[in-house]
Design a protein around this motif. Structure first.
Motif, mmCIF file in Angstrom:
data_model
loop_
_atom_site.group_PDB
_atom_site.id
_atom_site.type_symbol
_atom_site.label_atom_id
_atom_site.label_comp_id
_atom_site.label_asym_id
_atom_site.label_seq_id
_atom_site.Cartn_x
_atom_site.Cartn_y
_atom_site.Cartn_z
ATOM 1 N N ALA A 181 0.866 -1.170 0.000
ATOM 2 C CA ALA A 181 0.000 0.000 0.000
ATOM 3 C C ALA A 181 0.903 1.219 0.000
ATOM 4 C CB ALA A 181 -0.923 0.014 1.209
ATOM 5 N N VAL A 182 0.467 2.221 -0.728
ATOM 6 C CA VAL A 182 1.276 3.426 -0.898
ATOM 7 C C VAL A 182 0.445 4.629 -0.473
ATOM 8 C CG1 VAL A 182 0.557 3.622 -3.320
ATOM 9 C CG2 VAL A 182 2.642 4.770 -2.576
ATOM 10 N N VAL A 183 1.073 5.577 0.207
ATOM 11 C CA VAL A 183 0.421 6.855 0.457
ATOM 12 C C VAL A 183 1.253 7.953 -0.201
ATOM 13 C CG1 VAL A 183 -0.817 6.207 2.557
ATOM 14 C CG2 VAL A 183 1.505 7.116 2.731
ATOM 15 N N GLY A 184 0.593 9.047 -0.528
ATOM 16 C CA GLY A 184 1.290 10.111 -1.237
ATOM 17 C C GLY A 184 0.583 11.436 -1.075
ATOM 18 N N THR A 185 1.249 12.451 -1.542
ATOM 19 C CA THR A 185 0.718 13.812 -1.403
ATOM 20 C C THR A 185 0.503 14.481 -2.756
ATOM 21 O OG1 THR A 185 1.091 15.986 -0.435
ATOM 22 C CG2 THR A 185 3.051 14.786 -1.153
#
Lengths: 337, 337
Positions: free
Chosen positions: A150-154
């Motif tokens: 899982a990836v989080v980003g802005t």
């Protein structure tokens, strides 16, 4: 015991983690982690992008391919990172962290897991995801190898770039490559031995095993007036169909532009007796970007025009055409035959 | 075709998603999703908690247990959500969204997948994770069922509650239940048929299949001076050992307080000829909280004192004791024998 005989069954979870952690970079976006129940990651504009992707042995990769190539832990780590980084790229964002779940048969070599961690780190570094690092994860057993990231980003304050924003009159453009990973897959599944491939053909295999999504292009598009964007992961025609449906438009591709993507694949296609256009139109996994821009603006670096957006006419829901003719859906679907 | 004969191999990914989406709630924290390459979730204090957990068939659950119970899709969905919500709870936070990856054999019934989605939704609702919903996911094939959930959450401006904050003089407390899920597991693995269990014993099986982490307790502790906190997922003694090591302290449990947790398990333990303290000390999966608070403060609702924190003496790294005697490590480790 020799290092190559050491399997994950010989180590406790904490011993295995102690071998993985030194192989991971740490960036300032990760405020806390790994080591607690959850990691804490910066979300400077008060929002976070999130996506998840799984790769399963014998479905998404083979440990041993027909042509003799053996998939490395490095390949699997790289590809797991690249796929997820691409999802953030497709929204116009920058990834800030990955969390990684690795399910392994007990006989998995510890060196394979170390190589997997190196592949994650190398993909993040080499693809230019400079704000990103692994913030946490989970290790477990299973009968087959499975990797979920899982990836989080802005988005850096910008609106998300969705696939439903295309409008009649827009220019359709792509960034990154088309069909190279599919050509590599065909070579891996062929009986042509790796050793007999030309350097150019080996590069196609590398694109399948270690794809190179154009991570600079997504945020650049978001800053350059892009109207709609998505990751090409299931094939140009299939993914274009999704954009056309979401936007209720016709995406009409220019065959001359498509052929320019097929040209570099001709030698490999000839070797296997395949039309390289099948790879360009149906191949995913290069993780390029499909986007539309207002007509007349200069496309941002990395994008090339490949068609135009037209209003829907007789078909109600949006469709994909090549020079005005309906394009068949030739991409990959996980379930349907 | 009859509905119960319908398997995931009969549907395209989009057809399967169309059956799942209506079964999911949508909350205002999810700003965008599902349907694009990534979802966008609110992170109001400029940070986001993130964690990931995988459940694999025959490792983390059996589809058919020895005592005849058949694990439902609802159970698997509930447990996947509960485990992840618990990780955010353990940091003192509230979950804002889940992303869910489901890997399935092609013969998996579509009704099982629908039931799985219902289990996710029910756990989020019934456990009180009012800000949380499913923001996105991934569907794929594999030889065995595998579910990976990643969760993001918010701390509402507070610092994260880590496991390294315990200090000599603190009170050790727990919230939630101890040993009930382990008792349920022992019943599932026994030859005592489900139908012959008392309602009390059936409730233990339910706690194994659909655990009830105390989600109100984590944020309440964070607002009440908690010093260290973690999720009890691998057993009280093993997880306490991790907190003791991270904090470099001794956690000393009061046997009278421990016995109070064992008392409700005595009937089931007697049925199986097991000491119920083994479940209290070694059982994880209730997903209760282990925490330390400054001495003398009133413990927040849901927590009961269970021991005290002492300075390390002869052993260098921190340890766990019961009435001053070393406690054996009896919890669960995924890899070591």
């Amino acid at each position: 015991m020799l290092e190559e005989q050491l399997t994950v069954a010989h180590l406790s979870e904490s011993e295995l983690l102690a071998r993985i952690f030194p192989r991971l970079d740490r960036t300032s976006a990760v405020l806390l982690g790994p080591g607690d129940d959850a990691a804490l990651v910066a979300a400077p504009d008060g929002r976070t992008l999130i996506s998840i992707d799984t790769q399963t042995q014998d479905q998404d990769f083979r440990l041993q391919w027909n042509n003799g190539y053996r998939t490395t832990g490095f390949d699997v780590g790289w590809k797991a990172a690249a796929q997820n980084l691409s999802d953030i790229n497709a929204m116009g964002g920058r990834a800030t962290s990955l969390v990684v779940s690795l399910t392994m048969p007990p006989a998995t070599q510890v060196s394979w897991v170390e190589d997997f961690a190196d592949g994650l780190t190398a993909a993040i570094r080499d693809l230019g995801a400079a704000d990103c690092s692994v913030a946490g994860g989970d290790l477990g057993r299973g009968r087959e190898l499975g990797v979920t990231v899982a990836v989080v980003g802005t988005l850096g304050g910008l609106p998300p770039v969705v696939r439903s924003g295309a409008e009649a009159g827009d220019v359709v453009a792509v960034a990154g490559t088309l069909g190279r990973a599919a050509a590599g897959l065909a070579l891996l599944e062929s009986s042509v031995a790796m050793a007999s491939l030309t350097p150019e053909q080996k590069a196609l295999v590398e694109n399948q095993c270690r794809p190179i999504p154009p991570l600079a292009a997504g945020p650049l598009a978001a800053n350059s007036g892009v109207k709609a964007m998505m990751d090409i992961s299931d094939g140009l025609i299939r993914d274009a169909g999704r954009m056309a449906a979401a936007s209720t438009v016709v995406l009409d591709f220019d065959p001359v532009a498509l052929k320019a993507h097929a040209a570099p694949l001709e030698a490999a296609a000839g070797l296997l007796g395949i039309d390289p256009m099948a790879w360009v139109l149906g191949g995913g996994e290069d993780h390029g970007l499909l986007a539309t821009f207002p007509a007349g603006i200069q496309l941002p670096a990395g994008f090339t025009a490949i068609g135009s957006v037209q209003a829907v006419d007789e078909s109600p829901g949006g469709s994909v055409r090549i020079a005005g003719q309906p394009a068949d859906t030739v991409g990959w679907d996980h379930f349907a035959d």
